[in-house]
Scaffold this motif. Structure first.
Motif, PDB file in Angstrom:
ATOM      1  N   ALA A 274       0.828  -1.203   0.000  1.00 46.76           N
ATOM      2  CA  ALA A 274       0.000   0.000   0.000  1.00 46.76           C
ATOM      3  C   ALA A 274       0.857   1.245   0.000  1.00 46.76           C
ATOM      4  CB  ALA A 274      -0.931  -0.012   1.211  1.00 46.76           C
ATOM      5  N   VAL A 275       1.972   1.229   0.730  1.00 51.04           N
ATOM      6  CA  VAL A 275       2.872   2.379   0.759  1.00 51.04           C
ATOM      7  C   VAL A 275       3.400   2.690  -0.633  1.00 51.04           C
ATOM      8  CG1 VAL A 275       5.175   3.122   1.537  1.00 51.04           C
ATOM      9  CG2 VAL A 275       3.525   2.214   3.179  1.00 51.04           C
ATOM     10  N   GLU A 276       3.701   1.656  -1.409  1.00 47.54           N
ATOM     11  CA  GLU A 276       4.186   1.899  -2.780  1.00 47.54           C
ATOM     12  C   GLU A 276       3.130   2.612  -3.616  1.00 47.54           C
ATOM     13  OE1 GLU A 276       7.375   1.376  -3.692  1.00 47.54           O
ATOM     14  OE2 GLU A 276       7.571   0.838  -1.580  1.00 47.54           O
ATOM     15  N   GLU A 277       1.874   2.193  -3.465  1.00 51.63           N
ATOM     16  CA  GLU A 277       0.815   2.840  -4.232  1.00 51.63           C
ATOM     17  C   GLU A 277       0.577   4.266  -3.745  1.00 51.63           C
ATOM     18  OE1 GLU A 277      -2.616   3.028  -7.003  1.00 51.63           O
ATOM     19  OE2 GLU A 277      -0.490   2.456  -6.921  1.00 51.63           O
ATOM     20  N   LEU A 278       0.673   4.487  -2.446  1.00 50.13           N
ATOM     21  CA  LEU A 278       0.513   5.841  -1.921  1.00 50.13           C
ATOM     22  C   LEU A 278       1.648   6.741  -2.403  1.00 50.13           C
ATOM     23  CD1 LEU A 278      -0.643   4.984   1.703  1.00 50.13           C
ATOM     24  CD2 LEU A 278      -2.071   5.824  -0.186  1.00 50.13           C
ATOM     25  N   LEU A 279       2.839   6.198  -2.548  1.00 53.45           N
ATOM     26  CA  LEU A 279       3.950   6.966  -3.103  1.00 53.45           C
ATOM     27  C   LEU A 279       3.726   7.270  -4.579  1.00 53.45           C
ATOM     28  CD1 LEU A 279       6.928   5.136  -1.367  1.00 53.45           C
ATOM     29  CD2 LEU A 279       6.442   7.585  -1.202  1.00 53.45           C
ATOM     30  N   ARG A 280       3.185   6.317  -5.314  1.00 53.33           N
ATOM     31  CA  ARG A 280       2.849   6.591  -6.720  1.00 53.33           C
ATOM     32  C   ARG A 280       1.796   7.684  -6.804  1.00 53.33           C
ATOM     33  NH1 ARG A 280      -0.928   5.750 -10.679  1.00 53.33           N
ATOM     34  NH2 ARG A 280      -2.385   4.911  -9.139  1.00 53.33           N
ATOM     35  N   TRP A 281       0.800   7.581  -5.948  1.00 51.40           N
ATOM     36  CA  TRP A 281      -0.333   8.502  -5.973  1.00 51.40           C
ATOM     37  C   TRP A 281       0.086   9.917  -5.561  1.00 51.40           C
ATOM     38  CZ3 TRP A 281      -5.180   7.628  -7.723  1.00 51.40           C
ATOM     39  CH2 TRP A 281      -6.194   8.527  -7.368  1.00 51.40           C
TER      40      TRP A 281
ATOM     41  N   PRO B  24       2.702  -5.053 -10.921  1.00 50.44           N
ATOM     42  CA  PRO B  24       3.879  -4.340 -10.413  1.00 50.44           C
ATOM     43  C   PRO B  24       3.583  -2.845 -10.290  1.00 50.44           C
ATOM     44  CG  PRO B  24       4.120  -4.790 -12.746  1.00 50.44           C
ATOM     45  CD  PRO B  24       2.855  -5.487 -12.321  1.00 50.44           C
ATOM     46  N   ASN B  25       4.471  -2.141  -9.632  1.00 48.33           N
ATOM     47  CA  ASN B  25       4.253  -0.717  -9.396  1.00 48.33           C
ATOM     48  C   ASN B  25       5.573   0.039  -9.587  1.00 48.33           C
ATOM     49  OD1 ASN B  25       3.350   1.788  -8.601  1.00 48.33           O
ATOM     50  ND2 ASN B  25       2.307   1.053  -6.770  1.00 48.33           N
ATOM     51  N   PRO B  26       5.997   0.208 -10.822  1.00 47.60           N
ATOM     52  CA  PRO B  26       7.313   0.818 -11.087  1.00 47.60           C
ATOM     53  C   PRO B  26       7.284   2.347 -11.048  1.00 47.60           C
ATOM     54  CG  PRO B  26       6.295   0.221 -13.162  1.00 47.60           C
ATOM     55  CD  PRO B  26       5.330  -0.231 -12.077  1.00 47.60           C
ATOM     56  N   HIS B  27       6.754   2.901  -9.953  1.00 44.05           N
ATOM     57  CA  HIS B  27       6.709   4.362  -9.852  1.00 44.05           C
ATOM     58  C   HIS B  27       8.134   4.922  -9.762  1.00 44.05           C
ATOM     59  CE1 HIS B  27       7.816   4.477  -5.575  1.00 44.05           C
ATOM     60  NE2 HIS B  27       6.987   3.457  -5.375  1.00 44.05           N
ATOM     61  N   VAL B  28       8.248   6.210 -10.031  1.00 43.33           N
ATOM     62  CA  VAL B  28       9.562   6.861 -10.008  1.00 43.33           C
ATOM     63  C   VAL B  28       9.617   7.925  -8.908  1.00 43.33           C
ATOM     64  CG1 VAL B  28      10.149   6.400 -12.405  1.00 43.33           C
ATOM     65  CG2 VAL B  28       8.803   8.439 -11.849  1.00 43.33           C
ATOM     66  N   SER B  29       8.883   7.704  -7.844  1.00 44.50           N
ATOM     67  CA  SER B  29       8.822   8.696  -6.777  1.00 44.50           C
ATOM     68  C   SER B  29      10.156   8.907  -6.085  1.00 44.50           C
ATOM     69  CB  SER B  29       7.755   8.301  -5.756  1.00 44.50           C
ATOM     70  OG  SER B  29       6.477   8.300  -6.363  1.00 44.50           O
TER      71      SER B  29
END
Length: 428
Positions: free
Chosen positions: A305-312, A366-371
């Protein structure tokens, strides 16, 4: 002429005032779809002088490509802020690891400092020992629990400002524990961070020079006080070592200038990454009660969830590079010396990479955000930031199982940091 007309009509993603209500996601999408590398004007705004303009890079693949290609897109040539620094300040600014290029990038724009980029990163990485990380997590958890309980119990009519009550102190106190800053000096770090990060915000008027123009908050004039403190603290740690990062740096063989710049980087980036990300995550969860319910019920892991919140809600909106040589990016010719600015917040919503990117999906994988960036300058403190956010949300699930937005958040006016200055939440 037609090309110039199309560029003139491109949505503006530069003006910091556009970010007062949140990142301009509709403008980002238009740029991704039609002008993924778009020329942006850089007019005078909020007392800061006009600049020459820059290329805005908004698609995920191009953002990652720029961040990974330090040989073409340099952090040293013009540093990493959109606004051009005073040429007289540039050698000073290049002392910071963030404004250096790795040795493999070729002939640097910033002189000899670049060959030390890898050495400096290795020094900080070694300071994050497993034992230090374990102790830090235990301290962060205790602090999160205490701050959240105090916020709940002190809420007036069930409403509290989570930024003032929890997230600002949580980020700052964790950082000062990590660095080994004495309790009486902790307010200095907040003051210095505000000066550097909030310089575009009208609530934080800039310091003016003798000519009446704003002084770059990263200039030697405005960092002298912080640097003097860094030397005093390092001298103290040499005499009385502790289990903290400043002790490791004080005994790490750094020159005075290197130590000062490290302290600056850790103080500002180490504080504001978590300080910006944490309230953004709580706001997202309060606005999406169904998703928060899944987290509360254990259907979704907190780490994911933290990864998605960082993407968001990425803490950093943009970073600048400068083209070292003529090149082509997404079909656009880029001239040597042009500013190239990557927009992390846009890349994180790119439909080419993320399915239904405007939907909060705490189970996204996967969640390859660039935050936290990518390439040689990927955030050194990303592990510590993730740890702090995970611990904070784990404790919030126990202490604040229900939250509702009780008023509009106040956001930082900045095209650099995705900050929230106040977040009124109804807590229970």
């Amino acid at each position: 002429m037609s090309e110039d007309i199309r560029e003139a009509a491109a949505p503006d993603v530069f003006d910091p005032r556009r970010y007062a209500t949140g990142p301009p996601y509709a403008a980002y999408r238009e740029l991704r779809d039609h002008r993924p590398v778009s020329w942006q004007a850089e007019p005078a705004v909020l007392g800061w002088p006009a600049g020459p303009g820059f290329w805005a890079v908004t698609r995920h693949a191009d953002v990652v490509g720029v961040l990974k290609d330090a040989g073409t897109f340099s952090s040293a040539v013009g540093a990493t802020q959109i606004r051009d620094p005073d040429p007289a300040d540039l050698p000073f600014i290049r002392r910071m690891m963030l404004n250096q290029d790795p040795a493999t990038a070729g002939a640097p724009g910033g002189g000899g400092a670049d060959k030390d980029h890898g050495r400096l990163r290795r020094l900080v990485s070694r300071a994050f020992t497993p034992g230090r990380v374990e102790r830090f997590e235990a301290q962060a958890r205790e602090r999160a629990r205490a701050l959240l309980r105090a916020a709940r119990e002190g809420a007036e009519d069930g409403v509290c400002d989570l930024v003032a009550a929890v997230t600002d102190d949580y980020a700052l106190l964790n950082l000062t524990d990590l660095l080994g800053v004495p309790p009486d000096d902790r307010g200095l770090l907040l003051e210095w961070t505000e000066r550097v990060i909030a310089y575009q915000d009208p609530d934080e008027p800039p310091v003016l020079g003798p000519d009446g123009r704003p002084v770059n908050p990263r200039s030697p004039a405005l960092l002298a006080e912080m640097f003097a403190y860094a030397q005093e603290l390092a001298a103290h740690k040499r005499e009385r070592p502790g289990d903290d990062l400043m002790t490791a740096l004080a005994h790490g063989g750094l020159g005075d200038a290197e130590l000062e710049m490290f302290f600056f980087l850790l103080t500002v980036a180490g504080n504001d990454t978590v300080r910006a990300a944490a309230p953004g995550g709580f706001l997202a969860l309060a606005q999406h009660p169904d998703e928060y319910g899944e987290l509360l019920g254990g259907q979704v892991a907190v780490a994911g969830a933290v990864e998605e919140l960082l993407r968001w809600h990425p803490p950093v909106l943009s970073f600048r590079r400068t083209a070292r040589r003529d090149t082509v990016l997404a079909g656009r010719p880029i001239a040597a010396g042009d500013k190239v600015v990557v927009f992390h917040a846009s890349a994180n919503r790119d439909e080419r990479v993320f399915t239904d990117p405007d939907r909060l999906d705490l189970a996204r994988t996967p969640n390859p955000h660039v935050s936290f960036g990518d390439g040689p300058h990927v955030c050194l403190g990303a592990h510590f930031a993730r740890l702090q956010l995970r611990v904070l949300h784990e404790e919030a699930l126990r202490v604040l199982p229900r939250t509702e937005v009780a008023g509009p958040p106040r956001r930082l006016v900045s095209n650099f940091i995705n900050g929230i200055k106040a977040l009124p939440l109804r807590v229970s």
